[in-house]
Scaffold this motif. Structure first.
Motif, PDB file in Angstrom:
ATOM      1  N   ASP A 158       0.833  -1.199   0.000  1.00  0.00           N
ATOM      2  CA  ASP A 158       0.000   0.000   0.000  1.00  0.00           C
ATOM      3  C   ASP A 158       0.874   1.256   0.000  1.00  0.00           C
ATOM      4  OD1 ASP A 158       0.965   0.080   2.583  1.00  0.00           O
ATOM      5  OD2 ASP A 158      -0.975   0.426   3.529  1.00  0.00           O
ATOM      6  N   VAL A 159       2.136   1.088  -0.406  1.00  0.00           N
ATOM      7  CA  VAL A 159       3.046   2.230  -0.525  1.00  0.00           C
ATOM      8  C   VAL A 159       2.572   3.133  -1.655  1.00  0.00           C
ATOM      9  CG1 VAL A 159       5.415   2.948  -0.980  1.00  0.00           C
ATOM     10  CG2 VAL A 159       4.977   0.860   0.314  1.00  0.00           C
ATOM     11  N   ALA A 160       2.573   4.442  -1.423  1.00  0.00           N
ATOM     12  CA  ALA A 160       2.143   5.387  -2.457  1.00  0.00           C
ATOM     13  C   ALA A 160       3.135   5.377  -3.610  1.00  0.00           C
ATOM     14  CB  ALA A 160       2.024   6.789  -1.869  1.00  0.00           C
ATOM     15  N   VAL A 161       2.699   4.803  -4.739  1.00  0.00           N
ATOM     16  CA  VAL A 161       3.504   4.739  -5.961  1.00  0.00           C
ATOM     17  C   VAL A 161       2.694   5.391  -7.063  1.00  0.00           C
ATOM     18  CG1 VAL A 161       4.475   3.190  -7.693  1.00  0.00           C
ATOM     19  CG2 VAL A 161       4.771   2.676  -5.272  1.00  0.00           C
ATOM     20  N   ASN A 162       3.316   6.302  -7.806  1.00  0.00           N
ATOM     21  CA  ASN A 162       2.639   7.056  -8.854  1.00  0.00           C
ATOM     22  C   ASN A 162       3.481   7.053 -10.121  1.00  0.00           C
ATOM     23  OD1 ASN A 162       0.068   8.422  -7.809  1.00  0.00           O
ATOM     24  ND2 ASN A 162       1.507   8.889  -6.160  1.00  0.00           N
ATOM     25  N   PRO A 163       2.942   7.533 -11.246  1.00  0.00           N
ATOM     26  CA  PRO A 163       3.745   7.620 -12.471  1.00  0.00           C
ATOM     27  C   PRO A 163       5.066   8.351 -12.213  1.00  0.00           C
ATOM     28  CG  PRO A 163       1.448   8.081 -12.963  1.00  0.00           C
ATOM     29  CD  PRO A 163       1.535   7.950 -11.480  1.00  0.00           C
ATOM     30  N   SER A 190      -5.142   1.399 -10.668  1.00  0.00           N
ATOM     31  CA  SER A 190      -5.701   2.741 -10.627  1.00  0.00           C
ATOM     32  C   SER A 190      -6.822   2.891 -11.631  1.00  0.00           C
ATOM     33  CB  SER A 190      -4.605   3.782 -10.918  1.00  0.00           C
ATOM     34  OG  SER A 190      -5.142   5.086 -10.961  1.00  0.00           O
ATOM     35  N   GLN A 191      -7.856   3.618 -11.249  1.00  0.00           N
ATOM     36  CA  GLN A 191      -8.939   3.974 -12.158  1.00  0.00           C
ATOM     37  C   GLN A 191      -8.828   5.417 -12.617  1.00  0.00           C
ATOM     38  OE1 GLN A 191     -12.328   2.957  -9.671  1.00  0.00           O
ATOM     39  NE2 GLN A 191     -12.510   0.947 -10.618  1.00  0.00           N
ATOM     40  N   MET A 232      -4.077   4.570  -5.688  1.00  0.00           N
ATOM     41  CA  MET A 232      -5.356   4.206  -5.073  1.00  0.00           C
ATOM     42  C   MET A 232      -5.184   3.159  -3.968  1.00  0.00           C
ATOM     43  SD  MET A 232      -7.991   4.145  -8.301  1.00  0.00           S
ATOM     44  CE  MET A 232      -9.413   4.108  -7.207  1.00  0.00           C
ATOM     45  N   GLY A 233      -3.961   3.029  -3.441  1.00  0.00           N
ATOM     46  CA  GLY A 233      -3.767   2.139  -2.307  1.00  0.00           C
ATOM     47  C   GLY A 233      -3.258   0.755  -2.647  1.00  0.00           C
ATOM     48  N   ILE A 234      -3.086   0.456  -3.944  1.00  0.00           N
ATOM     49  CA  ILE A 234      -2.584  -0.858  -4.345  1.00  0.00           C
ATOM     50  C   ILE A 234      -1.462  -0.661  -5.359  1.00  0.00           C
ATOM     51  CG2 ILE A 234      -3.122  -3.026  -5.495  1.00  0.00           C
ATOM     52  CD1 ILE A 234      -5.943  -2.817  -4.486  1.00  0.00           C
ATOM     53  N   SER A 235      -0.285  -1.123  -5.029  1.00  0.00           N
ATOM     54  CA  SER A 235       0.850  -1.063  -5.950  1.00  0.00           C
ATOM     55  C   SER A 235       1.566  -2.402  -5.942  1.00  0.00           C
ATOM     56  CB  SER A 235       1.804   0.069  -5.546  1.00  0.00           C
ATOM     57  OG  SER A 235       2.197  -0.055  -4.190  1.00  0.00           O
ATOM     58  N   PHE A 236       2.311  -2.650  -7.021  1.00  0.00           N
ATOM     59  CA  PHE A 236       2.958  -3.949  -7.194  1.00  0.00           C
ATOM     60  C   PHE A 236       4.445  -3.772  -7.480  1.00  0.00           C
ATOM     61  CE2 PHE A 236      -1.470  -4.519  -8.446  1.00  0.00           C
ATOM     62  CZ  PHE A 236      -1.832  -5.620  -7.677  1.00  0.00           C
ATOM     63  N   ALA A 237       5.236  -4.665  -6.923  1.00  0.00           N
ATOM     64  CA  ALA A 237       6.682  -4.638  -7.117  1.00  0.00           C
ATOM     65  C   ALA A 237       7.167  -6.015  -7.549  1.00  0.00           C
ATOM     66  CB  ALA A 237       7.392  -4.219  -5.824  1.00  0.00           C
TER      67      ALA A 237
END
Length: 498
Positions: A230-235, A258-259, A264-269
């Motif tokens: 849930d780490v904040a990851v953005n473009p 993201s929509q 939105m609280g879900i990121s993948f690594a």
């Protein structure tokens, strides 16, 4: 807050003192509360030392592509359009000369290539001599790659290799004595553990965000069990490191759910052990060598398992077998369920591509297959999967009517004869970009569009004309080929922009 509610220590003090003085009673709550507050504060994680240690090894990656520009002209406008613009808004004829796009002798100057920014991402240094890890989608298609360190030094990087299937890329800059990250063990990562991301979201260098591991082993790709956080990851965070509390890299931040395009609280690594396995091959050969057996598979549902007599839903259900491929030669049939590959259990369908992909081509492997109520063993010789092709920006080859997504949100290109032969199709176009309705329906880059409604797609020009005439009020069935699987996807064209 009463002294009795502050802590057990205050209660004990009250019971042991027969007649405490007013001064002592007044000071008891403060003395009792102080340790509790201090204890609560000290239990929160402190990321300052971690960031100071790892931050210098995290880099900003900027990519550019060459765009052909006609000097003196306005992009997208020919001379007639420019003349009309000057006449209507300035009341004068189009000036002649170098500024109008024509020389005094009325000859058009030669177009020139200019470098324009095409993307931004993150990366991290793994060796002191300048090897850097990032995502494949950050650098794929770039004409130039620039790496900026935290001390503001900028280097032009060389692409060593990339692997689209795992979204891993390796680049190199000419430098020495660089700070490097420490690599951790992603297998030891625990759900609920604190993790930190450092990157360049929206181009903001060395931004630190923190969260916890939400899940492990998320099957969102053919070859990767992702780490969900849930780490904040953005473009712009893409390619940056995911760190444990020891400051060790345990993954590469790769994608978000993201929509809206934002977090939105879900990121993948991507787990770092998978990353380094790919990186070693990229460093040696510039590409990743994988095995293949030539099957299209799907998950085994509970209903299918019960109807076939399987004790539980497991394995990979074979939908199609490539004619003449390794599986076909081994005797595998459509409807078979692969339970094991070389002795390793296939619990889910997504396990099989990883197991086969990690097998060296030429290896003779054993398949444990469920067929007609019994387990059979088949022997297959693993073949080599065709390598990914790195795409390069080439605006001159892009048809003018395909420069932007159409009503379906698609940019497509013609198939070459070699691609038709390799894909075993007679017609169709390849998806280069999917946005809007197409992206929402799951269409991806690399998919083949074979048909729209009842009309076979012949080339990109015919496709563009057909899509242009679609009614935005009606659903249209689009026949899509991905790998060996073909399916109809219903799309509703977007309304034409005015």
């Amino acid at each position: 807050m009463s002294s009795a509610a502050s802590s057990p220590a205050s209660t004990a003090a009250a019971s042991s003192a027969v007649a405490p003085s007013s001064a002592a009673a007044a000071s008891a709550p403060a003395a009792a509360c102080a340790p509790v507050g201090a204890q609560r504060f000290s239990s929160l994680p402190d990321f300052t030392q971690l960031v100071a240690k790892v931050g210098p090894a995290v880099v900003n990656i900027r990519t550019t592509e060459k765009v052909r520009i006609q000097r003196g002209s306005i992009p997208g406008m020919n001379d007639d359009a420019m003349a009309e613009l000057f006449r209507r808004f300035f009341g004068i004829p189009l000036p002649q000369g170098p500024r109008s796009g024509k020389t005094p002798n009325n000859k058009q100057p030669a177009p020139q290539d200019e470098e324009q920014n095409s993307g931004v991402g993150s990366g991290f240094i793994i060796t002191p001599d300048g090897y850097i890890m990032t995502n494949a989608h950050v650098v794929d298609g770039a004409d130039s790659i620039y790496v900026t360190l935290t001390d503001k030094r900028e280097f032009k990087a060389r692409l060593i290799g990339l692997d689209k299937r795992t979204d891993v890329a390796l680049v190199k800059i000419n430098a020495s004595n660089l700070p490097v990250v420490a690599l951790g063990d992603s297998n030891k990562l625990k759900v609920g553990e604190w993790v930190v991301a450092i990157g360049s979201p929206f181009g903001l260098d060395n931004t630190v965000t923190a969260g916890i591991v939400s899940a492990k082993g998320r099957d969102t790709g053919d070859y990767l069990p992702f780490i969900q956080t849930d780490v904040a990851v953005n473009p712009g965070n893409s390619g940056g490191p995911l760190l444990n509390m020891r400051g060790e890299v345990i993954g590469i931040n790769s994608m978000i759910y993201s929509q809206t395009g934002g977090f939105m609280g879900i990121s993948f690594a991507i787990p770092i052990d998978e990353v380094m396995r790919v990186a070693d091959q990229l460093k040696k050969t510039g590409r990743v060598i994988r095995g293949r057996i030539g099957v299209a598979i799907s998950e085994v549902t509970q209903d299918v398992a019960e109807s076939l007599g399987l004790p539980k839903p497991q394995g990979a259900l074979v939908r199609t077998v490539e004619p003449g491929g390794p599986a076909d030669k081994a005797g595998l049939l459509g409807g078979d369920i692969i339970l094991k590959f070389n002795g390793q259990s296939v619990d889910h369908a997504t396990d099989l591509p990883r197991l086969v992909g990690e097998t060296k081509p030429g290896t003779r492997a054993t398949l444990s297959v469920w067929r007609k109520g019994a387990v059979r063993e088949l022997h297959v010789v693993v073949a080599e999967m065709a390598p990914d092709k790195t795409t390069k920006a080439d605006n001159s080859a892009t048809p003018p009517d395909q420069a932007a997504p159409n009503k379906l949100g698609l940019v497509v290109s013609d198939l070459t004869d070699a691609q038709r032969k390799d894909l075993k199709v007679r017609n169709g176009v390849m998806v280069e970009l999917a946005t809007g309705p197409a992206a929402g329906a799951g269409i991806q880059q690399g998919d083949i569009i074979l048909r729209i409604g009842d009309t076979d797609i012949v080339n990109a020009k015919q496709f563009a004309a057909l899509v242009q005439g679609l009614d935005s009020k009606k659903l249209v069935a689009v026949l899509v080929r991905r790998g060996d699987a073909t399916q109809f996807i219903p799309l509703r064209p977007s309304a034409a922009k005015k």
